[in-house]
Write an enzyme that holds these catalytic residues in place. Structure first.
Site, PDB file in Angstrom:
ATOM      1  N   ILE A 127       0.830  -1.208   0.000  1.00  0.00           N
ATOM      2  CA  ILE A 127       0.000   0.000   0.000  1.00  0.00           C
ATOM      3  C   ILE A 127       0.864   1.257   0.000  1.00  0.00           C
ATOM      4  CG2 ILE A 127      -1.703   1.341   1.294  1.00  0.00           C
ATOM      5  CD1 ILE A 127      -2.885  -1.109  -0.068  1.00  0.00           C
ATOM      6  N   GLU A 128       1.953   1.234   0.739  1.00  0.00           N
ATOM      7  CA  GLU A 128       2.804   2.422   0.847  1.00  0.00           C
ATOM      8  C   GLU A 128       3.539   2.741  -0.455  1.00  0.00           C
ATOM      9  OE1 GLU A 128       2.883   4.725   2.821  1.00  0.00           O
ATOM     10  OE2 GLU A 128       2.685   4.143   4.911  1.00  0.00           O
TER      11      GLU A 128
END
Length: 333
Positions: A127-128
């Site tokens: 996600i990052e």
């Protein structure tokens, strides 16, 4: 008369250009004075002159693009469902499973050492920065100096800039490779410099903490961060649930926490209609998109994800991706 008005317009234009130039010069001079004062503070904090000279060489003023991005952060208008769909697609799920199979040894070590499930770590990574593919191309020092000089959150970014200089002084990363987001978040796990100094780990034992290029350091640093925030290995983050239309909305939200048996009695069920786990655990009911949207029962681990990034949508996206790439919940929770 037309000539007269033309002269006035030309004169006003000249005045405006001169004023703009004066403001630009004042801004540049102001930054120079600010930088001189900041470097004196940095030296007092133990930063070497060698590091300061290298860090601010040929840096003549704030980066306009950073100020523009800071001033024009788009308001979050997506529904949670749309947010999660945009970040937890088939490609990211497939890549997450590939990462689980590519680094089984390191993920096993990290999971054992820190008590954080490997799929949660991989999901955060995904996600990052899409597993390190998009970790940012801004100079962390110049970005933080720009934001520290700016008046909006200068105190916060000034401290982050000092921490970034400490990282350089400790020779963890070379200046040219110290890249990150426009806001100064660094590396594949997007740590701010203060988080780096508090939680980052030299997992591969090379004497440096490298969250930019060392996968072991990235995975271990993320796991250590979650552990220090209070992650509990024997609990899930939460899960999607259904509830009857007549349920009282008053007990919903993170501020309201009850035993799973309480939620079961109110009619809350797993998404497939099955009963909730029979465990002595506290949970909160979230309805981010309102009564008509997807509801979630969440545990304390959800709050840990919020400590990482204070966004309900972010935390749900991480948890959802973790589930989809293969994490089997412990103890049927």
């Amino acid at each position: 008369m037309r000539f007269f008005y033309g002269l006035i317009l030309v004169s006003l234009s000249v005045v405006w250009l001169l004023a703009s130039s004066a403001v630009a010069i004042d801004s540049k001079n102001d930054f120079g004075g600010w930088l001189e004062e900041f470097q004196a503070e940095a030296r007092s904090a133990g930063i070497s002159q060698r590091t300061l000279t290298a860090a601010f060489a040929d840096f003549n003023g704030p980066l306009p693009v950073v100020i523009e991005l800071d001033r024009n952060q788009p308001e979050f208008t997506q529904s949670l469902e749309d947010y999660v769909r945009a970040r937890v697609g088939d490609r990211r799920i497939a890549q997450g499973r590939k990462m689980l199979s590519r680094y089984p040894t390191w993920l096993g070590r990290v999971e054992k050492s820190y008590g954080v499930p490997r799929s949660i770590i991989v999901a955060l990574w995904g996600i990052e920065t899409s597993y390190g593919a998009h970790s940012g191309s801004f100079s962390v020092i110049r970005t933080l100096a720009t934001l520290a000089h700016d008046g909006r959150r200068s105190s916060y970014f000034r401290k982050e800039l000092l921490d970034a200089l400490h990282i350089l002084d400790a020779d963890h990363i070379r200046l040219k490779r110290m890249k990150g987001s426009w806001a100064g978040a660094m590396g594949q796990c997007q740590f701010m410099p203060s988080s780096f100094r508090n939680y980052a780990v030299d997992a591969d034992g090379d004497g440096r903490i490298n969250i930019w290029n060392s996968v072991p350091d990235v995975l271990s640093s993320a796991a250590n961060y979650l552990k220090q925030l209070g992650w509990q290995y024997d609990q899930a983050w939460g899960y999607p649930v259904t509830f009857p239309g007549k349920i009282d909305l008053d007990p919903s939200g993170l501020e309201s926490t009850f035993q799973l048996s309480h939620w079961q009695a109110l009619g809350v069920r797993m998404n497939d209609g099955s009963d909730l786990p029979q465990r002595d655990l506290q949970a909160s009911l979230l309805m981010p998109d309102g009564r008509s949207g997807q509801a979630y029962l969440v545990y304390d681990n959800f709050r840990v994800l919020l400590d990482w990034n204070n966004s309900t949508a972010f935390a749900v996206a991480v948890g959802t991706l973790s589930d989809l790439i293969g994490y089997k919940e412990k103890a049927n929770n």
